[in-house]
Design an enzyme around this catalytic site. Structure first.
Site, mmCIF file in Angstrom:
data_model
loop_
_atom_site.group_PDB
_atom_site.id
_atom_site.type_symbol
_atom_site.label_atom_id
_atom_site.label_comp_id
_atom_site.label_asym_id
_atom_site.label_seq_id
_atom_site.Cartn_x
_atom_site.Cartn_y
_atom_site.Cartn_z
ATOM 1 N N HIS A 79 0.913 -1.038 -0.096
ATOM 2 C CA HIS A 79 0.023 -0.075 0.006
ATOM 3 C C HIS A 79 0.733 1.410 0.129
ATOM 4 C CE1 HIS A 79 -2.167 3.121 2.351
ATOM 5 N NE2 HIS A 79 -3.105 2.946 1.446
ATOM 6 N N GLU A 82 1.959 1.759 -3.409
ATOM 7 C CA GLU A 82 0.901 2.435 -4.268
ATOM 8 C C GLU A 82 0.873 4.004 -4.188
ATOM 9 O OE1 GLU A 82 -3.373 3.582 -3.453
ATOM 10 O OE2 GLU A 82 -3.253 1.360 -2.836
ATOM 11 N N HIS A 83 1.004 4.482 -2.760
ATOM 12 C CA HIS A 83 1.129 5.684 -2.753
ATOM 13 C C HIS A 83 2.202 6.524 -3.491
ATOM 14 C CE1 HIS A 83 -1.804 6.807 0.754
ATOM 15 N NE2 HIS A 83 -2.169 5.574 0.297
ATOM 16 N N GLU A 159 -4.245 8.149 7.244
ATOM 17 C CA GLU A 159 -5.538 7.171 6.929
ATOM 18 C C GLU A 159 -5.637 5.859 7.612
ATOM 19 O OE1 GLU A 159 -5.825 4.529 2.585
ATOM 20 O OE2 GLU A 159 -4.130 5.410 2.782
#
EC number: 3.4.24.-
Length: 459
Positions: A79, A82-83, A159
């Protein structure tokens, strides 16, 4: 000494491997709904679905990596990466990436799951070349710089905090842990505060190099697209980056995995001062390749897939014990989950759990009525078609199908498989899945006496 004929034969064989292979997987009427696949030298697969009547196109690249592929120390790396792919490449800054798509009214995003990651852009068909250029650049030319890792760490920690503040979301992570324990499938996709803080740019770069090889990727495009033009532009982008360096490389096969579900009958509770208690009662389900998944889909729809479903009627309509109650399935390469979620007042947790458990036990023993099955089949068929009304959904379908199954199924074939489900099929899968001892995850302000009774729901 090598003979001239042997050398020529070797060269011919090498050249043959270097030729792109194109197949028509689904032949649509008048080109509408035609799905084609091209495998480039270097192992990169490109699949497209053509819909000439629409004015939009969605372009995506799927990576065969998810949180399941992380070690405990790397939890959250997929993840995080991905950022970072949005933070800049050798030829674009982060602002250049976002403004390029914004300037044409498009939308761009990405998502990370337990077994795959996807980056995509949805634009007008005339802007598809731009979307291809930007997304391919992100996947092949990202810099992953130290300063970007530090900045994005803050965003990811926020997040995680946002998820923690939403118990209705957080309880699904808890249920995964209840079922899978400390196995990678049981860890949160986002990672934890500790693991995210410990990740470094160097470790993320190594993770990127390992998992973003072209053989691990699937390119997918749907809408008013020309397959050959998409292939030419994608190939040019990847060749320019040097990614297609081994012409003999073959695509990675769909994930095989290994069974990792824990023993049943587990209960996990997180005490939290919330207005509602959030519960998931569930058990091991089916792997995504299990042929019984069609019957399981019908069963899930009838149990908790809509306002006419058993659980909705019993828990909400008849008794008003919850506003949100539903069932769901999750299929992985080698295993799956079936769960029932409800949000209710803490004082009514045991009533809700008893109703849900009674319904599951009843259906496991007696099955569903023919009327319920017929209604669920129709609902599932209709929602399947309605869910594929935009190019983004179509891109998701063909991309995920290629990555996870290595094949494509037409919508007509999907509808036929749903229609072929019989009452006996549903009864059999209900006995198998619902007959298993359940586990339970709860988040809420339960008192000690209430908490001690939770084991009754899984006895």
């Amino acid at each position: 000494m090598t003979s001239r004929s042997a050398t020529a034969t070797a060269r011919t064989s090498s050249e043959a491997r270097a030729v792109a292979r194109t197949q028509t997987l689904i032949k649509g009427e008048h080109g509408i709904g035609t799905v084609r696949r091209t495998t480039l030298p270097g192992g990169l697969r490109i699949v497209t679905e053509t819909l000439p009547s629409v004015r939009s196109a969605t372009f995506g690249i799927w990576a065969h990596v998810g949180s399941r592929d992380e070690t405990p120390a790397l939890n959250g790396a997929t993840h995080y990466l991905e950022h970072l792919l949005f933070k800049g490449t050798r030829k674009r800054s982060a602002l250049d990436i976002s403004s390029a798509i914004d300037a044409v009214g498009g939308e761009m995003n990405a998502f990370t799951a337990k077994e795959y990651t996807c980056y995509y852009a949805r634009v007008l068909d005339t802007d598809l070349p731009l979307a291809i250029d930007v997304v391919c650049d992100m996947l092949t030319g990202s810099l992953i710089q130290e300063e970007d890792v530090d900045v994005e760490r803050g965003a990811i920690l926020e997040e995680i905090a946002m998820t923690e503040d939403d118990p209705g979301d957080c309880v699904h992570d808890l249920f995964a842990h209840t079922m899978f324990g400390d196995n990678a499938l049981g860890r949160p996709v986002l990672g934890t505060v500790d693991t995210v803080n410990a990740l470094t740019a160097d470790r993320i770069r190594r993770f990127y190099r390992k998992h973003y090889d072209p053989t691990h990727l699937v390119v997918a495009a749907a809408g008013n697209v020309d397959h050959n033009k998409v292939v030419r532009q994608v190939r040019a982008a990847f060749e320019k980056s040097g990614a297609l360096k081994d012409p003999a490389a073959q695509p990675l096969a769909p994930r095989a995995g290994r069974r990792t579900v824990r023993a049943a009958g587990r209960v996990e509770l997180i005490g939290r001062k919330t207005e509602q208690a959030h519960v998931i009662l569930g058990m091991p389900g089916l792997a995504r390749t299990d042929e019984r998944r069609w019957a399981m889909g019908v069963l899930n729809t009838a149990l908790g897939g809509g306002m006419s479903s058993r659980l909705f009627q019993e828990v909400r309509e008849k008794r008003g014990l919850a506003y949100s109650v539903y069932s769901y399935t999750s299929g992985f390469a080698d295993c799956g989950l079936f769960g029932v979620y409800a949000g209710c007042r803490p004082s009514q947790v045991h009533d809700v759990l008893k109703i849900c458990r009674d319904e599951l036990d009843h259906v496991a023993e007696h099955g569903l009525t023919d009327d319920e099955i017929g209604r669920a089949v129709g609902q599932l068929q209709g929602s399947t078609v309605l869910g594929l009304e935009d190019t983004g959904a179509l891109m998701n379908r063909i991309g995920k199908s290629e990555l996870c199954w290595g094949e494509q199924m037409s919508v007509d074939d999907m509808l036929a498989r749903i229609a072929s489900v019989t009452p006996d099929d549903v009864r059999a899968v209900a006995r198998d899945v619902l007959g298993r001892r359940p586990s339970l995850s709860v988040i809420g302000p339960l008192k000690d006496k209430q908490a001690s009774r939770l084991h009754d729901a899984v006895a």
